[in-house]
Design an enzyme around this catalytic site. Sequence first.
Site, PDB file in Angstrom:
ATOM      1  N   LYS A  57       0.844  -1.187   0.000  1.00 36.69           N
ATOM      2  CA  LYS A  57       0.000   0.000   0.000  1.00 36.69           C
ATOM      3  C   LYS A  57       0.879   1.237   0.000  1.00 36.69           C
ATOM      4  CE  LYS A  57      -1.967   2.980   2.718  1.00 36.69           C
ATOM      5  NZ  LYS A  57      -2.061   4.031   1.725  1.00 36.69           N
TER       6      LYS A  57
ATOM      7  N   CYS B 212      13.210  11.676   6.453  1.00 34.06           N
ATOM      8  CA  CYS B 212      13.230  11.302   7.875  1.00 34.06           C
ATOM      9  C   CYS B 212      14.620  11.472   8.463  1.00 34.06           C
ATOM     10  CB  CYS B 212      12.744   9.871   8.042  1.00 34.06           C
ATOM     11  SG  CYS B 212      13.708   8.713   7.057  1.00 34.06           S
TER      12      CYS B 212
ATOM     13  N   GLU C  84       8.240  16.557  15.382  1.00 31.02           N
ATOM     14  CA  GLU C  84       8.697  16.422  13.987  1.00 31.02           C
ATOM     15  C   GLU C  84       7.891  17.374  13.089  1.00 31.02           C
ATOM     16  OE1 GLU C  84       7.733  12.823  11.775  1.00 31.02           O
ATOM     17  OE2 GLU C  84       9.807  12.727  11.071  1.00 31.02           O
TER      18      GLU C  84
ATOM     19  N   GLU D 129       9.386   1.662  10.840  1.00 28.35           N
ATOM     20  CA  GLU D 129      10.368   2.725  10.633  1.00 28.35           C
ATOM     21  C   GLU D 129       9.607   4.027  10.726  1.00 28.35           C
ATOM     22  OE1 GLU D 129      13.410   2.135  10.498  1.00 28.35           O
ATOM     23  OE2 GLU D 129      13.531   0.043   9.909  1.00 28.35           O
TER      24      GLU D 129
ATOM     25  N   GLY E  16       6.587   5.231   8.139  1.00 29.22           N
ATOM     26  CA  GLY E  16       5.688   6.384   8.204  1.00 29.22           C
ATOM     27  C   GLY E  16       5.784   7.034   9.570  1.00 29.22           C
ATOM     28  N   SER E  17       4.699   7.650   9.990  1.00 25.88           N
ATOM     29  CA  SER E  17       4.739   8.433  11.232  1.00 25.88           C
ATOM     30  C   SER E  17       4.675   7.521  12.455  1.00 25.88           C
ATOM     31  CB  SER E  17       3.564   9.404  11.253  1.00 25.88           C
ATOM     32  OG  SER E  17       2.354   8.662  11.265  1.00 25.88           O
ATOM     33  N   THR E  18       5.140   8.045  13.567  1.00 25.15           N
ATOM     34  CA  THR E  18       5.115   7.296  14.824  1.00 25.15           C
ATOM     35  C   THR E  18       3.668   7.035  15.261  1.00 25.15           C
ATOM     36  OG1 THR E  18       7.252   8.212  15.422  1.00 25.15           O
ATOM     37  CG2 THR E  18       5.907   7.376  17.233  1.00 25.15           C
TER      38      THR E  18
HETATM   39  P1  NAD Z   1       1.839   8.340   7.685  1.00 29.83           P
HETATM   40  O1  NAD Z   1       2.142   7.561   8.913  1.00 29.83           O
HETATM   41  O2  NAD Z   1       0.740   9.314   7.724  1.00 29.83           O
HETATM   42  O3  NAD Z   1       1.491   7.333   6.465  1.00 29.83           O
HETATM   43  C1  NAD Z   1       2.363   6.294   6.099  1.00 29.83           C
HETATM   44  C2  NAD Z   1       1.548   5.203   5.410  1.00 29.83           C
HETATM   45  O4  NAD Z   1       0.665   4.610   6.369  1.00 29.83           O
HETATM   46  C3  NAD Z   1       0.661   5.719   4.274  1.00 29.83           C
HETATM   47  O5  NAD Z   1       0.640   4.772   3.242  1.00 29.83           O
HETATM   48  C4  NAD Z   1      -0.697   5.822   4.950  1.00 29.83           C
HETATM   49  O6  NAD Z   1      -1.770   5.747   4.065  1.00 29.83           O
HETATM   50  C5  NAD Z   1      -0.660   4.607   5.860  1.00 29.83           C
HETATM   51  N1  NAD Z   1      -1.605   4.655   6.990  1.00 29.83           N
HETATM   52  C6  NAD Z   1      -2.205   5.749   7.542  1.00 29.83           C
HETATM   53  N2  NAD Z   1      -3.038   5.363   8.541  1.00 29.83           N
HETATM   54  C7  NAD Z   1      -2.959   4.010   8.626  1.00 29.83           C
HETATM   55  C8  NAD Z   1      -3.567   3.031   9.472  1.00 29.83           C
HETATM   56  N3  NAD Z   1      -4.427   3.366  10.414  1.00 29.83           N
HETATM   57  N4  NAD Z   1      -3.236   1.734   9.283  1.00 29.83           N
HETATM   58  C9  NAD Z   1      -2.326   1.371   8.348  1.00 29.83           C
HETATM   59  N5  NAD Z   1      -1.742   2.252   7.493  1.00 29.83           N
HETATM   60  C10 NAD Z   1      -2.036   3.562   7.643  1.00 29.83           C
HETATM   61  O7  NAD Z   1       3.222   9.005   7.244  1.00 29.83           O
HETATM   62  P2  NAD Z   1       3.465  10.001   6.030  1.00 29.83           P
HETATM   63  O8  NAD Z   1       2.894  11.323   6.407  1.00 29.83           O
HETATM   64  O9  NAD Z   1       3.073   9.349   4.764  1.00 29.83           O
HETATM   65  O10 NAD Z   1       5.072  10.084   6.009  1.00 29.83           O
HETATM   66  C11 NAD Z   1       5.810  10.934   6.818  1.00 29.83           C
HETATM   67  C12 NAD Z   1       6.325  10.222   8.056  1.00 29.83           C
HETATM   68  O11 NAD Z   1       7.103   9.093   7.666  1.00 29.83           O
HETATM   69  C13 NAD Z   1       7.240  11.072   8.895  1.00 29.83           C
HETATM   70  O12 NAD Z   1       6.923  10.871  10.248  1.00 29.83           O
HETATM   71  C14 NAD Z   1       8.625  10.530   8.590  1.00 29.83           C
HETATM   72  O13 NAD Z   1       9.586  10.719   9.602  1.00 29.83           O
HETATM   73  C15 NAD Z   1       8.319   9.095   8.409  1.00 29.83           C
HETATM   74  N6  NAD Z   1       9.374   8.425   7.649  1.00 29.83           N
HETATM   75  C16 NAD Z   1      10.202   7.570   8.302  1.00 29.83           C
HETATM   76  C17 NAD Z   1      11.230   6.944   7.621  1.00 29.83           C
HETATM   77  C18 NAD Z   1      12.165   5.986   8.317  1.00 29.83           C
HETATM   78  O14 NAD Z   1      12.883   5.283   7.632  1.00 29.83           O
HETATM   79  N7  NAD Z   1      12.185   5.936   9.636  1.00 29.83           N
HETATM   80  C19 NAD Z   1      11.401   7.192   6.253  1.00 29.83           C
HETATM   81  C20 NAD Z   1      10.533   8.084   5.623  1.00 29.83           C
HETATM   82  C21 NAD Z   1       9.512   8.691   6.327  1.00 29.83           C
END
Ligand code: NAD
Length: 480
Positions: free
Chosen positions: A173, A282, A384, A248, A226-228
């Site tokens: 996804k 990130c 962040e 991550e 994605g996000s924490t």
């Molecule tokens: P996000 O957490 O909003 O979304 C990430 C993914 O999760 C998307 O595909 C989203 O649709 C999906 N998602 C959202 N809600 C969900 C749920 N309830 N269940 C399952 N999946 C769900 O993050 P974002 O805004 O897309 O990306 C930015 C974040 O990603 C920042 O916090 C950044 O630090 C982090 N990030 C971390 C790394 C790493 O390697 N640690 C790398 C890149 C980005």
Amino acid sequence: MHKVLNYIGGELVEPNAHKWLDKPEPATAEVYAHVPDSDETDVWRAVEAAHRAFPSWSATPAADRSRMVRRIADAIRARLEEFARAESIDTGKPLSVASTVDIPRSILNFDFFADAVTQFSSEAHATDSVALNYTLRSPLGVVGCISPWNLPLYLLTWKLAPALVMGNCVVAKPSEVTPMTAFLLAQVCREVGLPPGVLNIVHGLGPKVGAAMSRHPEVRAISFTGSTRVGAEIARTAAPLFKKISLEMGGKNPNVIFADCDFDEALATTVRSSFANQGQICLCGPRIFVQNSIYERFKEALVARTRALKVGDPLDPKTEQGALVSHQHFDKVMSYIEIARKEGGRILTGGAPAKLEGRCRNGWFVEPTLVEGLGPECRTNQEEIFGPVATLTAFEHEDEVLAWANSTNYGLAASVWTKDLSRAHRFAAQLHSGIVWVNCWMLRDLRTPFGGVKDSGVGREGGLDALRFFTEPKNVCIKL
Ligand code: NAD
């Protein structure tokens, strides 16, 4: 108008409920694509397709799986400019960055894991002359990969490639905010003849599609970036089902500059580590700590370099700073600049939306922004922001800056600039961080573990760790 389709069982298909999301171009704010607003039924179909494909794909010799994955890499390489343009339009990042960093590194992910699987070996342990143990590692089955918008193809392929070469079938996804390169990837997989169902891509919203993947009992692992906040939600759903999870997540990385550093290198790299991809990486280091004796000189030079960054149309080759990815994210970043002001921060440069002419006049551009005068404990330095906003803080002693560097809930990456070798090792060892760069930033050897500590992540990925993550180990113990 482009129409993105799901990729399920080898076919490009509309979402079951025929619902769509608008996808705007960040640089213009104009909708240019419709994206499937998929739901649980699409996820079920994808899991079924993956489940059907698993017996044959997992029984395919590793060398053949490796060749197939390399074919995907070669096909993307042949269409590099098309992928880069799609990524730039989709994300708002400069085309020059997409074509020299994001897409080449996505290709490298496939190449790297195609090589790695042919070199993979499992463990054996001889217990004196009593017993011999060896570990069989088999693929998990159907696994879920959920990725964010900031490096959409790179982070998606970082998960897909190890999962596939190890014999798993994948339901992926991508972020609904940036679906285009995943759609191109689906087309490439069809072209190169990836067997139907081995990879399935379901587009749509996280709470609908991602959540359905996390709770589906047939999905044996979730690899998430994605996000924490969302990582915690996935963990809550997946843990009671005993899925393997790799998370991550966010970061708020420190960049510590000692007076004995190579000033010019530290300066040039700090401009990049603060503002590359508009600060939406990130691994960016938006908390800049500079030792007192060089603080004023460094600040002056950094402000001048930051002011000189060319904000512009992402498709213009001269552009160094593109648009932020979405209206919602633009609002979030601007709200943090407001918070920085309210907390007493002085804006040294930037601090406002960047106004462009012509095609990009309505785009979501923010001036690269530097703030000083904020304590390490304030919200601007703890939360962040994930945009082109960095803070500058002066420090005197090593102990003091170490405490500040470690003072957030995050622990993804850190940079240290010093020519004192002992200090570099001492300091690196004490930082609460998954990765520490000494006198550099963003150098990666893909064989090393990757990931954060504290709220930045669990279940390291990278190199052999990623290959192992996508397997189920079984120990066989033979009495001698
Ligand atoms: P996000 O957490 O909003 O979304 C990430 C993914 O999760 C998307 O595909 C989203 O649709 C999906 N998602 C959202 N809600 C969900 C749920 N309830 N269940 C399952 N999946 C769900 O993050 P974002 O805004 O897309 O990306 C930015 C974040 O990603 C920042 O916090 C950044 O630090 C982090 N990030 C971390 C790394 C790493 O390697 N640690 C790398 C890149 C980005």
